[in-house]
Design a protein around this motif. Structure first.
Motif, PDB file in Angstrom:
ATOM      1  N   ASP A   3       0.840  -1.191   0.000  1.00  0.00           N
ATOM      2  CA  ASP A   3       0.000   0.000   0.000  1.00  0.00           C
ATOM      3  C   ASP A   3       0.882   1.250   0.000  1.00  0.00           C
ATOM      4  N   GLN A   4       0.229   2.384  -0.068  1.00  0.00           N
ATOM      5  CA  GLN A   4       0.913   3.665  -0.162  1.00  0.00           C
ATOM      6  C   GLN A   4       1.905   3.871   0.978  1.00  0.00           C
ATOM      7  N   HIS A   5       1.540   3.500   2.189  1.00  0.00           N
ATOM      8  CA  HIS A   5       2.408   3.714   3.344  1.00  0.00           C
ATOM      9  C   HIS A   5       3.640   2.813   3.297  1.00  0.00           C
ATOM     10  N   ASP A   6       3.476   1.589   2.805  1.00  0.00           N
ATOM     11  CA  ASP A   6       4.619   0.686   2.668  1.00  0.00           C
ATOM     12  C   ASP A   6       5.615   1.222   1.644  1.00  0.00           C
ATOM     13  N   ILE A   7       5.102   1.730   0.539  1.00  0.00           N
ATOM     14  CA  ILE A   7       5.969   2.276  -0.508  1.00  0.00           C
ATOM     15  C   ILE A   7       6.694   3.509   0.008  1.00  0.00           C
ATOM     16  N   GLU A   8       5.978   4.350   0.739  1.00  0.00           N
ATOM     17  CA  GLU A   8       6.597   5.549   1.295  1.00  0.00           C
ATOM     18  C   GLU A   8       7.671   5.175   2.326  1.00  0.00           C
ATOM     19  N   ALA A   9       7.413   4.162   3.132  1.00  0.00           N
ATOM     20  CA  ALA A   9       8.400   3.714   4.119  1.00  0.00           C
ATOM     21  C   ALA A   9       9.665   3.205   3.425  1.00  0.00           C
ATOM     22  N   LEU A  10       9.500   2.489   2.320  1.00  0.00           N
ATOM     23  CA  LEU A  10      10.648   2.023   1.561  1.00  0.00           C
ATOM     24  C   LEU A  10      11.429   3.208   0.996  1.00  0.00           C
ATOM     25  N   ALA A  11      10.719   4.195   0.473  1.00  0.00           N
ATOM     26  CA  ALA A  11      11.373   5.393  -0.056  1.00  0.00           C
ATOM     27  C   ALA A  11      12.135   6.116   1.052  1.00  0.00           C
ATOM     28  N   ASP A  12      11.528   6.213   2.231  1.00  0.00           N
ATOM     29  CA  ASP A  12      12.218   6.831   3.370  1.00  0.00           C
ATOM     30  C   ASP A  12      13.499   6.075   3.696  1.00  0.00           C
ATOM     31  N   SER A  13      13.416   4.763   3.665  1.00  0.00           N
ATOM     32  CA  SER A  13      14.580   3.938   3.971  1.00  0.00           C
ATOM     33  C   SER A  13      15.692   4.158   2.942  1.00  0.00           C
ATOM     34  N   LEU A  14      15.326   4.230   1.666  1.00  0.00           N
ATOM     35  CA  LEU A  14      16.331   4.474   0.631  1.00  0.00           C
ATOM     36  C   LEU A  14      16.959   5.854   0.793  1.00  0.00           C
ATOM     37  N   SER A  15      16.145   6.846   1.137  1.00  0.00           N
ATOM     38  CA  SER A  15      16.671   8.198   1.356  1.00  0.00           C
ATOM     39  C   SER A  15      17.622   8.226   2.539  1.00  0.00           C
ATOM     40  N   THR A  16      17.254   7.531   3.601  1.00  0.00           N
ATOM     41  CA  THR A  16      18.115   7.461   4.783  1.00  0.00           C
ATOM     42  C   THR A  16      19.423   6.755   4.445  1.00  0.00           C
TER      43      THR A  16
END
Length: 142
Positions: A3-16
């Motif tokens: 879902d949208q939140h899972d994808i956003e969490a992955l993006a946050d992880s990649l940014s970090t």
């Protein structure tokens, strides 16, 4: 599918991860090799790692866009109104003469984009109304 939140969490992880890689690279480039002299990391290695950092950020940005698209898909009837306002704003930006109007309009678009990206349609009302009022207050084209 995530879902949208899972994808956003992955993006946050990649940014970090990209942030951590950047910090590590900068420390390594400032640290001299044992015995002094050139940095401990070769220029070629540093360049390759900087390219990986950029790729991580690009992937994260792509995932953020995917997340926003998923959030926008849940907007229902408001989606057409958002698209129309975005088109009007695009037209207005092309013809605005006053910098203050440009700043105000782009700030309202950013607020609207943030509301869409959160995936919470109840947060859209205020930015939508502000954008509508601002667009209506601008001088007519021509």
């Amino acid at each position: 599918m995530a879902d949208q939140h899972d994808i956003e969490a992955l993006a946050d992880s990649l940014s970090t991860s990209a942030d951590a890689l950047h910090a590590h690279l900068m420390r390594a480039l400032r640290k001299p090799a044992p015995g002094g002299g050139a940095p401990a990391m070769s220029q070629g290695t540093a360049q390759a790692l900087f390219e990986n950092e950029v790729l991580l950020r690009q992937r994260a940005n792509s995932l953020y866009l995917d997340s926003a698209r998923l959030a926008a898909a849940g907007l229902g009837g408001a989606q057409q109104q958002l698209l129309e306002l975005a088109r009007r704003a695009e037209d207005a930006i092309a013809r605005i003469d006053r910098v203050k109007d440009m700043i105000d309009l782009t700030a309202e678009l950013l607020s609207l984009g943030a509301a869409v990206a959160t995936g919470k349609p109840d947060h859209l009302a205020a930015p939508l109304e502000k954008l509508k009022h601002h667009l209506d207050a601008l001088p007519a084209p021509g």
